[in-house]
Each structure stands twice: as structure tokens, then as C-alpha cells.
Design a protein around this motif. Structure first.
Motif, PDB file in Angstrom:
ATOM      1  N   UNK A  19     -16.168  -8.929   7.115  1.00 60.75           N
ATOM      2  CA  UNK A  19     -16.079  -7.466   9.090  1.00 60.75           C
ATOM      3  C   UNK A  19     -14.296  -7.115   7.855  1.00 60.75           C
ATOM      4  N   UNK A  20     -14.264  -6.068   8.757  1.00 62.73           N
ATOM      5  CA  UNK A  20     -12.867  -5.257   8.132  1.00 62.73           C
ATOM      6  C   UNK A  20     -11.536  -5.148   8.982  1.00 62.73           C
ATOM      7  N   UNK A  21     -10.444  -5.407   8.769  1.00 61.36           N
ATOM      8  CA  UNK A  21      -9.698  -5.649   9.256  1.00 61.36           C
ATOM      9  C   UNK A  21      -8.691  -4.592   8.532  1.00 61.36           C
ATOM     10  N   UNK A  22      -8.129  -4.079   9.881  1.00 62.13           N
ATOM     11  CA  UNK A  22      -6.809  -3.061   9.169  1.00 62.13           C
ATOM     12  C   UNK A  22      -5.590  -3.896   9.300  1.00 62.13           C
ATOM     13  N   UNK A  23      -4.926  -3.922   8.749  1.00 66.41           N
ATOM     14  CA  UNK A  23      -3.043  -4.399   9.127  1.00 66.41           C
ATOM     15  C   UNK A  23      -1.988  -2.807   8.347  1.00 66.41           C
ATOM     16  N   UNK A  24      -1.179  -2.754   9.523  1.00 63.69           N
ATOM     17  CA  UNK A  24      -0.670  -1.716   9.218  1.00 63.69           C
ATOM     18  C   UNK A  24       0.536  -2.142   8.650  1.00 63.69           C
ATOM     19  N   UNK A  25       0.969  -2.112   7.687  1.00 62.39           N
ATOM     20  CA  UNK A  25       1.731  -2.101   6.745  1.00 62.39           C
ATOM     21  C   UNK A  25       1.223  -1.940   5.202  1.00 62.39           C
ATOM     22  N   UNK A  26       2.910  -2.775   4.737  1.00 60.56           N
ATOM     23  CA  UNK A  26       2.417  -2.885   2.624  1.00 60.56           C
ATOM     24  C   UNK A  26       1.487  -3.966   2.905  1.00 60.56           C
ATOM     25  N   UNK A  27       1.581  -4.285   1.335  1.00 60.63           N
ATOM     26  CA  UNK A  27       0.970  -5.417   0.424  1.00 60.63           C
ATOM     27  C   UNK A  27       1.090  -6.436   0.859  1.00 60.63           C
ATOM     28  N   UNK A  28       3.055  -6.437   0.889  1.00 62.71           N
ATOM     29  CA  UNK A  28       3.461  -7.529   0.477  1.00 62.71           C
ATOM     30  C   UNK A  28       3.553  -8.485   1.838  1.00 62.71           C
ATOM     31  N   UNK A  29       3.307  -7.336   2.836  1.00 67.84           N
ATOM     32  CA  UNK A  29       4.084  -7.934   4.380  1.00 67.84           C
ATOM     33  C   UNK A  29       3.285  -8.791   4.607  1.00 67.84           C
TER      34      UNK A  29
END
Length: 274
Positions: free
Chosen positions: A172-182
């Protein structure tokens, strides 16, 4: 919108690599694509680029796409592209006779950026680059006018240039709105909570199982005459004992149903050591 994907599926043999319901790339997107080795990151970029076919799905591309391949030994045809002398200079390439892996990587980056495409796919572009080369790449990506999707094991680079994260995990592909560290912090919180839920599930399952076994053992003993009770007395009491046994057995069946309905919580997978 630069690219739109719907109902995308890809697998090899009977194993499904990933299944993505919907995905879009907008102007100005700076996307980091992450996941374990073998999750399908490179395959996804090649499918979106059009160099590899998906099993199912619809892909609409609304701009030109440039690609920086992971393996430059297989991407030598990029040497034939028109490369900006300015970009060659910025990548510290003095001539076109590239021999080392680092020189090939630098030229491939310069060739891809020279196309001026609205969308750039970069698959491990830091391969064979020294620190100075990575710093130059970082500046070029930060100044890139189009959108890009970046695969990299360089966490600092991802955190510096990407403003959203795509994660491929278990197909599955999940989209996270934020930077890698977040994203990393959120993943750790989710993993801790998942472990807490798993431990609670294990404890509750153990508690119900022990209680159920105790009830079953109690029910099995109820039709055995007590040692201090005579035969004739037991024959009078046996009917009462049978009714009591039914009540206890009913409790046991209720516990079995409760155990069956208990929501299963899987143990979070251990992360592979770097």
C-alpha cells in the motif's frame, strides 16, 4: 496537476507488489519516496514514467518527465542528450568522457535537469557522489522549478528538500504531508501504539483463555460425586448438579464467543537494522 493515477496494480507472478487506489502529483510538489528494499519504489517510478507497464490501472501524464536512473551503467544513453554546459560546470564535469561511477552519476543528473521537464523522477541520485556532489545536488533540487519525486537512503537530503513523503509498505502507498523527520516521528508513535495494542490484546486473550479453561474444568468435575457423599444421596443430588453444570458450560461458551470476537492485533514488524 502534473500526473494522476487510479487503481494501479503491479505484481510478479502470484505476488502483488503494490496496489494504489489513487495518486496525484501537483505543480511544486517535492516528494520523497520511501520504503524497505524490495517494496517497489523503483518499479513505481518506472511505471509512472512509462518505461514499465502496470498490470492494471490508469495513468494520466500532463507534462514531460525526466528520469535519473539508479544504475548509471544501464543509463549511458543519457550521455547522448543535450546537456547544459552550465549544469555540467555546476556538477564539476570538465568533459564528456565520463569514466568513473561518480562522473556518470553527475552527467546523468545534469542531463535530466537540462530537459527542463515539469516533473523529475530521481532514483538514488546520490549513488557514487562525494559530499560536495551531494551538496550540489541538494541545491539544484531545491532550486528546481518543476515537481520531483526522490528515492534516497540519504535521510538528511530527504529532510532538506522534500515537503511530503510517499511510503510503500506491505503493498500500500501512504501519503504523508510533511518532511521526512516528521514522518519518522509519526511512524515511531504509530509503532509504539501498535505495540501497546498488541500487548493489551495478548493479555486479554490470555486472561479469557485461563478463565475459560477453569470453567471447563469446573464443569467436568460437577458430575463426579463428592467423596463425603453417599451413593443414594448423590443420585438425589445428581439432577441439581447437572443443571448447575449446564449453567457453568453456558458461561464457558460465552467466553469462547468472546475470544472469537476479540479483535486480533498483529505484532508490529521489527525494523531491519541499518
Amino acid at each position: 496537476m502534473l500526473l494522476k493515477v487510479q487503481n494501479l496494480k503491479k505484481g510478479y507472478g502470484i505476488q502483488e507488489l503494490f496496489c494504489i487506489d489513487r495518486l496525484t502529483i501537483e505543480e511544486g510538489d517535492r516528494i520523497g519516496l520511501v520504503g524497505l528494499n524490495g517494496a517497489g519504489k523503483s518499479t513505481l517510478l518506472h511505471i509512472l514514467n512509462g518505461s514499465e507497464r502496470a498490470d492494471e490501472g490508469e495513468i494520466n501524464r500532463y507534462c514531460d518527465i525526466a528520469m535519473i536512473e539508479q544504475c548509471q551503467e544501464e543509463a549511458d544513453d543519457q550521455h547522448n542528450l543535450l546537456v547544459s554546459p552550465l549544469l555540467l560546470s555546476r556538477m564539476q564535469i570538465k568533459d564528456s568522457a565520463c569514466k568513473s561511477g561518480g562522473e556518470k552519476t553527475r552527467q546523468a543528473i545534469a542531463a535530466a535537469l537540462s530537459q527542463g521537464s515539469g516533473l523529475l523522477f530521481a532514483d538514488e541520485p546520490t549513488t557514487n557522489l562525494d559530499v560536495k556532489g551531494i551538496e550540489t545536488l541538494e541545491k539544484m533540487l531545491m532550486g528546481y522549478r518543476g515537481a520531483f519525486v526522490l528515492i534516497s537512503h540519504d535521510r538528511y537530503l530527504l529532510d532538506k528538500v522534500c515537503t511530503s513523503i510517499w511510503e510503500i509498505e506491505e503493498g500500500k502507498l501512504r501519503v504523508f504531508p510533511g518532511r521526512y523527520s516528521q514522518w519518522k516521528e509519526q511512524k515511531e508513535r504509530e509503532r509504539e501504539f501498535a505495540m501497546f495494542e498488541f500487548e493489551q490484546y495478548q493479555q486479554e486473550r490470555k486472561r479469557i483463555t485461563i478463565a475459560m479453561n477453569q470453567v471447563k474444568n469446573e464443569a467436568s468435575q460437577m458430575l463426579k460425586p463428592p467423596k463425603q457423599m453417599g451413593h443414594s444421596e448423590w443420585m438425589l443430588y445428581k439432577g441439581v448438579a447437572r443443571e448447575q453444570q449446564k449453567n457453568v458450560q453456558s458461561r464457558g461458551k460465552a467466553m469462547e464467543k468472546r475470544l472469537e470476537k476479540l479483535e486480533v492485533k498483529e505484532k508490529p514488524k521489527e525494523l531491519a537494522p541499518v
